[in-house]
Design an enzyme around this catalytic site. Structure first.
Site, mmCIF file in Angstrom:
data_model
loop_
_atom_site.group_PDB
_atom_site.id
_atom_site.type_symbol
_atom_site.label_atom_id
_atom_site.label_comp_id
_atom_site.label_asym_id
_atom_site.label_seq_id
_atom_site.Cartn_x
_atom_site.Cartn_y
_atom_site.Cartn_z
ATOM 1 N N GLY A 46 0.841 -1.191 0.000
ATOM 2 C CA GLY A 46 0.000 0.000 0.000
ATOM 3 C C GLY A 46 0.875 1.240 0.000
ATOM 4 N N GLN A 51 3.077 9.926 1.381
ATOM 5 C CA GLN A 51 4.364 9.215 1.397
ATOM 6 C C GLN A 51 5.248 9.581 0.209
ATOM 7 O OE1 GLN A 51 2.391 5.163 2.165
ATOM 8 N NE2 GLN A 51 4.377 4.983 3.151
ATOM 9 N N CYS A 88 6.124 -0.124 7.347
ATOM 10 C CA CYS A 88 5.739 0.988 6.479
ATOM 11 C C CYS A 88 6.944 1.400 5.640
ATOM 12 C CB CYS A 88 5.276 2.150 7.356
ATOM 13 S SG CYS A 88 4.806 3.621 6.434
ATOM 14 N N LEU A 89 6.714 1.682 4.365
ATOM 15 C CA LEU A 89 7.805 2.125 3.486
ATOM 16 C C LEU A 89 8.404 3.450 3.964
ATOM 17 C CD1 LEU A 89 6.189 1.306 0.006
ATOM 18 C CD2 LEU A 89 8.017 0.022 1.146
ATOM 19 N N HIS A 130 -4.257 1.301 7.680
ATOM 20 C CA HIS A 130 -2.904 1.874 7.705
ATOM 21 C C HIS A 130 -2.785 3.036 6.707
ATOM 22 C CE1 HIS A 130 1.671 1.211 7.843
ATOM 23 N NE2 HIS A 130 1.508 2.036 6.816
ATOM 24 N N GLU A 131 -3.277 2.812 5.489
ATOM 25 C CA GLU A 131 -3.130 3.841 4.446
ATOM 26 C C GLU A 131 -4.027 5.048 4.721
ATOM 27 O OE1 GLU A 131 -0.604 3.522 2.699
ATOM 28 O OE2 GLU A 131 -0.309 1.380 3.051
ATOM 29 N N HIS A 134 -2.510 7.369 7.127
ATOM 30 C CA HIS A 134 -1.496 8.262 6.540
ATOM 31 C C HIS A 134 -2.113 9.591 6.099
ATOM 32 C CE1 HIS A 134 2.360 6.242 6.268
ATOM 33 N NE2 HIS A 134 1.832 5.142 5.767
HETATM 34 ZN ZN ZN Z 1 2.714 3.305 5.721
#
Ligand code: ZN
Length: 160
Positions: A46, A51, A88-89, A130-131, A134
């Site tokens: 995701g 991000q 998470c990236l 999660h997304e 963000h």
């Molecule tokens: Zn993330």
């Protein structure tokens, strides 16, 4: 399509509230395309627009069941609980144990501007939460029960 640079914690843009998309312009379509490519290249499941430094309410997800594009996503209902590892990236070299709803229903627009309802369970529910977090400047590390070792396994016991 082009790869975008993924920003990482503690970049302050990750802590901002993203703005809703009022009109799906070619700019937003390019953003969706670039985000999908960037997510794939980074081997993520995701990615949210903040991000890549764009403070708009846009998310892409692929948990192995095909690409899902979400514009202005909102969780309209949730049920159950699940606990499991999350990473998470934008949070490098960390992993944590996070409790999430086991099922969520999300309302969003697709790239044509049509309203869509997405039902997610298990990993997809976790990923949707999660997304969408963000978009409100929330990272999983704010919610995690504890930090996990990167090679630590967790046996999930789901409570439906
Ligand atoms: Zn993330």
């Amino acid at each position: 399509m082009a790869l975008r640079n993924i920003i990482t914690d503690p970049d302050s843009r990750l802590r901002k509230i993203s703005r809703p998309v009022k009109e799906i312009t070619p700019h937003i379509i390019t953003l969706l395309d670039d985000m999908a490519e960037t997510m794939k290249q980074a081997e993520g499941v995701g990615l949210a627009a903040p991000q890549v430094g764009v403070l708009r309410r846009v998310v892409v997800i692929d948990v192995g069941e095909g690409l899902i594009e979400l514009i202005n996503p909102e969780i309209i209902s949730q049920s159950g609980k699940q606990k499991g590892p999350e990473a998470c990236l934008s949070v490098e070299d960390r992993k944590g144990l996070v409790e999430r709803p086991n099922k969520v229903t999300v309302k969003a627009l697709d790239r044509e501007g049509n309203e869509r309802i997405i039902e997610g369970e298990g990993l997809l529910a976790r990923c949707l939460c999660h997304e969408i977090d963000h978009l409100d400047g929330i990272l999983y590390i704010d919610k995690m029960e504890r930090e996990m070792e990167l090679d630590e396994e967790y046996e999930e016991n789901e409570e439906a």
